[in-house]
Motif scaffolding. Structure first.
Motif, PDB file in Angstrom:
ATOM      1  N   TYR A  91     -22.708  36.433  36.641  1.00 41.28           N
ATOM      2  CA  TYR A  91     -22.850  37.145  35.371  1.00 41.28           C
ATOM      3  C   TYR A  91     -24.171  36.732  34.744  1.00 41.28           C
ATOM      4  CZ  TYR A  91     -22.272  38.553  30.539  1.00 41.28           C
ATOM      5  OH  TYR A  91     -22.471  39.111  29.305  1.00 41.28           O
ATOM      6  N   TYR A  92     -24.961  37.725  34.344  1.00 39.78           N
ATOM      7  CA  TYR A  92     -26.245  37.481  33.689  1.00 39.78           C
ATOM      8  C   TYR A  92     -26.098  37.783  32.201  1.00 39.78           C
ATOM      9  CZ  TYR A  92     -28.045  37.600  38.461  1.00 39.78           C
ATOM     10  OH  TYR A  92     -28.274  37.354  39.796  1.00 39.78           O
ATOM     11  N   GLN A  93     -26.131  36.734  31.377  1.00 41.61           N
ATOM     12  CA  GLN A  93     -25.987  36.891  29.924  1.00 41.61           C
ATOM     13  C   GLN A  93     -27.054  37.794  29.334  1.00 41.61           C
ATOM     14  OE1 GLN A  93     -24.661  32.410  28.932  1.00 41.61           O
ATOM     15  NE2 GLN A  93     -25.698  33.429  27.319  1.00 41.61           N
ATOM     16  N   GLU A  94     -28.291  37.581  29.758  1.00 39.77           N
ATOM     17  CA  GLU A  94     -29.424  38.272  29.146  1.00 39.77           C
ATOM     18  C   GLU A  94     -29.304  39.791  29.256  1.00 39.77           C
ATOM     19  OE1 GLU A  94     -29.827  36.125  31.877  1.00 39.77           O
ATOM     20  OE2 GLU A  94     -29.995  34.354  30.614  1.00 39.77           O
ATOM     21  N   SER A  95     -28.846  40.273  30.406  1.00 38.85           N
ATOM     22  CA  SER A  95     -28.748  41.719  30.620  1.00 38.85           C
ATOM     23  C   SER A  95     -27.323  42.233  30.558  1.00 38.85           C
ATOM     24  CB  SER A  95     -29.355  42.085  31.976  1.00 38.85           C
ATOM     25  OG  SER A  95     -28.667  41.400  33.015  1.00 38.85           O
ATOM     26  N   GLU A  96     -26.356  41.335  30.312  1.00 42.01           N
ATOM     27  CA  GLU A  96     -24.934  41.684  30.268  1.00 42.01           C
ATOM     28  C   GLU A  96     -24.539  42.459  31.521  1.00 42.01           C
ATOM     29  OE1 GLU A  96     -24.206  43.606  26.523  1.00 42.01           O
ATOM     30  OE2 GLU A  96     -24.136  41.688  25.482  1.00 42.01           O
ATOM     31  N   ARG A  97     -24.867  41.882  32.666  1.00 37.77           N
ATOM     32  CA  ARG A  97     -24.620  42.525  33.959  1.00 37.77           C
ATOM     33  C   ARG A  97     -23.963  41.540  34.900  1.00 37.77           C
ATOM     34  NH1 ARG A  97     -27.889  43.678  38.960  1.00 37.77           N
ATOM     35  NH2 ARG A  97     -29.224  41.960  38.291  1.00 37.77           N
ATOM     36  N   SER A  98     -22.981  42.028  35.645  1.00 30.26           N
ATOM     37  CA  SER A  98     -22.340  41.236  36.694  1.00 30.26           C
ATOM     38  C   SER A  98     -22.682  41.841  38.038  1.00 30.26           C
ATOM     39  CB  SER A  98     -20.823  41.234  36.528  1.00 30.26           C
ATOM     40  OG  SER A  98     -20.448  40.467  35.422  1.00 30.26           O
ATOM     41  N   VAL A  99     -22.876  40.975  39.013  1.00 28.29           N
ATOM     42  CA  VAL A  99     -23.092  41.421  40.383  1.00 28.29           C
ATOM     43  C   VAL A  99     -21.998  40.800  41.240  1.00 28.29           C
ATOM     44  CG1 VAL A  99     -24.672  41.460  42.337  1.00 28.29           C
ATOM     45  CG2 VAL A  99     -25.585  41.560  40.010  1.00 28.29           C
ATOM     46  N   ILE A 100     -21.318  41.638  42.006  1.00 32.37           N
ATOM     47  CA  ILE A 100     -20.249  41.200  42.889  1.00 32.37           C
ATOM     48  C   ILE A 100     -20.750  41.348  44.324  1.00 32.37           C
ATOM     49  CG2 ILE A 100     -17.841  41.546  43.575  1.00 32.37           C
ATOM     50  CD1 ILE A 100     -18.281  40.807  40.558  1.00 32.37           C
ATOM     51  N   PHE A 101     -20.675  40.265  45.093  1.00 33.04           N
ATOM     52  CA  PHE A 101     -21.147  40.265  46.475  1.00 33.04           C
ATOM     53  C   PHE A 101     -19.953  40.458  47.413  1.00 33.04           C
ATOM     54  CE2 PHE A 101     -24.125  37.714  43.987  1.00 33.04           C
ATOM     55  CZ  PHE A 101     -25.286  38.442  44.206  1.00 33.04           C
ATOM     56  N   LEU A 102     -19.902  41.605  48.043  1.00 32.21           N
ATOM     57  CA  LEU A 102     -18.730  42.002  48.818  1.00 32.21           C
ATOM     58  C   LEU A 102     -18.489  41.154  50.064  1.00 32.21           C
ATOM     59  CD1 LEU A 102     -19.122  45.860  48.488  1.00 32.21           C
ATOM     60  CD2 LEU A 102     -17.696  44.318  47.112  1.00 32.21           C
ATOM     61  N   ASN A 103     -19.540  40.598  50.660  1.00 29.99           N
ATOM     62  CA  ASN A 103     -19.360  39.815  51.884  1.00 29.99           C
ATOM     63  C   ASN A 103     -18.609  38.507  51.655  1.00 29.99           C
ATOM     64  OD1 ASN A 103     -21.786  38.824  50.519  1.00 29.99           O
ATOM     65  ND2 ASN A 103     -22.141  37.586  52.337  1.00 29.99           N
ATOM     66  N   ARG A 104     -18.431  38.090  50.427  1.00 32.78           N
ATOM     67  CA  ARG A 104     -17.745  36.837  50.118  1.00 32.78           C
ATOM     68  C   ARG A 104     -16.269  37.051  49.770  1.00 32.78           C
ATOM     69  NH1 ARG A 104     -20.569  33.053  52.412  1.00 32.78           N
ATOM     70  NH2 ARG A 104     -22.719  32.996  51.711  1.00 32.78           N
ATOM     71  N   HIS A 105     -15.745  38.247  50.009  1.00 30.57           N
ATOM     72  CA  HIS A 105     -14.362  38.572  49.667  1.00 30.57           C
ATOM     73  C   HIS A 105     -13.578  38.988  50.906  1.00 30.57           C
ATOM     74  CE1 HIS A 105     -16.560  38.875  45.876  1.00 30.57           C
ATOM     75  NE2 HIS A 105     -15.417  38.497  45.325  1.00 30.57           N
ATOM     76  N   GLU A 106     -12.275  38.723  50.850  1.00 25.17           N
ATOM     77  CA  GLU A 106     -11.409  39.037  51.988  1.00 25.17           C
ATOM     78  C   GLU A 106     -10.565  40.278  51.781  1.00 25.17           C
ATOM     79  OE1 GLU A 106      -9.134  35.573  52.877  1.00 25.17           O
ATOM     80  OE2 GLU A 106     -10.910  34.331  53.191  1.00 25.17           O
ATOM     81  N   SER A 107     -10.388  40.711  50.522  1.00 28.83           N
ATOM     82  CA  SER A 107      -9.529  41.862  50.246  1.00 28.83           C
ATOM     83  C   SER A 107      -9.950  42.522  48.930  1.00 28.83           C
ATOM     84  CB  SER A 107      -8.067  41.422  50.140  1.00 28.83           C
ATOM     85  OG  SER A 107      -7.898  40.575  49.012  1.00 28.83           O
ATOM     86  N   LEU A 108      -9.393  43.687  48.693  1.00 31.14           N
ATOM     87  CA  LEU A 108      -9.661  44.389  47.437  1.00 31.14           C
ATOM     88  C   LEU A 108      -9.131  43.581  46.256  1.00 31.14           C
ATOM     89  CD1 LEU A 108     -10.857  46.908  46.163  1.00 31.14           C
ATOM     90  CD2 LEU A 108      -8.671  48.049  46.513  1.00 31.14           C
ATOM     91  N   ASP A 109      -7.978  42.957  46.422  1.00 29.31           N
ATOM     92  CA  ASP A 109      -7.414  42.114  45.365  1.00 29.31           C
ATOM     93  C   ASP A 109      -8.353  40.955  45.032  1.00 29.31           C
ATOM     94  OD1 ASP A 109      -5.203  41.455  43.579  1.00 29.31           O
ATOM     95  OD2 ASP A 109      -4.884  39.724  44.896  1.00 29.31           O
ATOM     96  N   ASP A 110      -8.959  40.389  46.030  1.00 31.82           N
ATOM     97  CA  ASP A 110      -9.926  39.302  45.856  1.00 31.82           C
ATOM     98  C   ASP A 110     -11.133  39.792  45.042  1.00 31.82           C
ATOM     99  OD1 ASP A 110     -10.782  36.684  46.260  1.00 31.82           O
ATOM    100  OD2 ASP A 110     -11.671  37.116  48.222  1.00 31.82           O
ATOM    101  N   ILE A 111     -11.588  41.001  45.313  1.00 31.41           N
ATOM    102  CA  ILE A 111     -12.700  41.593  44.550  1.00 31.41           C
ATOM    103  C   ILE A 111     -12.295  41.778  43.094  1.00 31.41           C
ATOM    104  CG2 ILE A 111     -14.154  43.648  44.278  1.00 31.41           C
ATOM    105  CD1 ILE A 111     -14.011  43.910  47.383  1.00 31.41           C
ATOM    106  N   TYR A 112     -11.073  42.286  42.857  1.00 31.92           N
ATOM    107  CA  TYR A 112     -10.580  42.461  41.479  1.00 31.92           C
ATOM    108  C   TYR A 112     -10.569  41.129  40.731  1.00 31.92           C
ATOM    109  CZ  TYR A 112      -8.867  47.171  42.640  1.00 31.92           C
ATOM    110  OH  TYR A 112      -8.753  48.485  43.010  1.00 31.92           O
ATOM    111  N   LYS A 113     -10.162  40.073  41.395  1.00 31.80           N
ATOM    112  CA  LYS A 113     -10.124  38.756  40.750  1.00 31.80           C
ATOM    113  C   LYS A 113     -11.519  38.279  40.370  1.00 31.80           C
ATOM    114  CE  LYS A 113      -5.823  37.286  42.867  1.00 31.80           C
ATOM    115  NZ  LYS A 113      -5.168  36.425  43.844  1.00 31.80           N
ATOM    116  N   THR A 114     -12.493  38.547  41.218  1.00 31.84           N
ATOM    117  CA  THR A 114     -13.870  38.153  40.898  1.00 31.84           C
ATOM    118  C   THR A 114     -14.410  38.975  39.737  1.00 31.84           C
ATOM    119  OG1 THR A 114     -14.274  37.434  43.166  1.00 31.84           O
ATOM    120  CG2 THR A 114     -16.213  37.897  41.815  1.00 31.84           C
ATOM    121  N   ILE A 115     -14.098  40.266  39.709  1.00 34.31           N
ATOM    122  CA  ILE A 115     -14.529  41.103  38.582  1.00 34.31           C
ATOM    123  C   ILE A 115     -13.931  40.561  37.290  1.00 34.31           C
ATOM    124  CG2 ILE A 115     -14.367  43.395  37.530  1.00 34.31           C
ATOM    125  CD1 ILE A 115     -14.413  44.527  40.428  1.00 34.31           C
ATOM    126  N   THR A 116     -12.649  40.225  37.306  1.00 37.39           N
ATOM    127  CA  THR A 116     -11.995  39.659  36.120  1.00 37.39           C
ATOM    128  C   THR A 116     -12.673  38.360  35.707  1.00 37.39           C
ATOM    129  OG1 THR A 116      -9.885  40.654  36.743  1.00 37.39           O
ATOM    130  CG2 THR A 116      -9.807  38.796  35.200  1.00 37.39           C
TER     131      THR A 116
END
Length: 76
Positions: free
Chosen positions: A16-41
């Motif tokens: 999460y970048y405070q300055e631009s209020e932007r999050s970047v999620i890196f898909l290669n570090r996740h095992e499932s869609l649920d795992d991606i949802y948890k990172t977004i949260t």
């Protein structure tokens, strides 16, 4: 307003970048869609802490998010 971007490769699960209020999620570090949802949260909680101007260091912030993620299991 916060934005979420997805990238195929990266070294972290998300950032999460405070300055631009932007999050970047890196898909290669996740095992499932649920795992991606948890990172977004997780990254959105960083945004909320920033929005409400809560003063804490990075370790405190990560500990709080961890406790929130496992609160249902801790209480039960």
């Amino acid at each position: 307003m916060v934005t979420v971007d997805f990238k195929v490769t990266g070294d972290d699960r998300g950032v999460y970048y405070q300055e631009s209020e932007r999050s970047v999620i890196f898909l290669n570090r996740h095992e499932s869609l649920d795992d991606i949802y948890k990172t977004i949260t997780h990254e959105m909680i960083h945004h909320c802490i920033n929005e409400f101007k809560i003063s804490m260091d990075e370790d405190q912030e990560e500990a709080l998010i961890y406790q929130m993620a496992w609160a249902e299991f801790s209480i039960a």
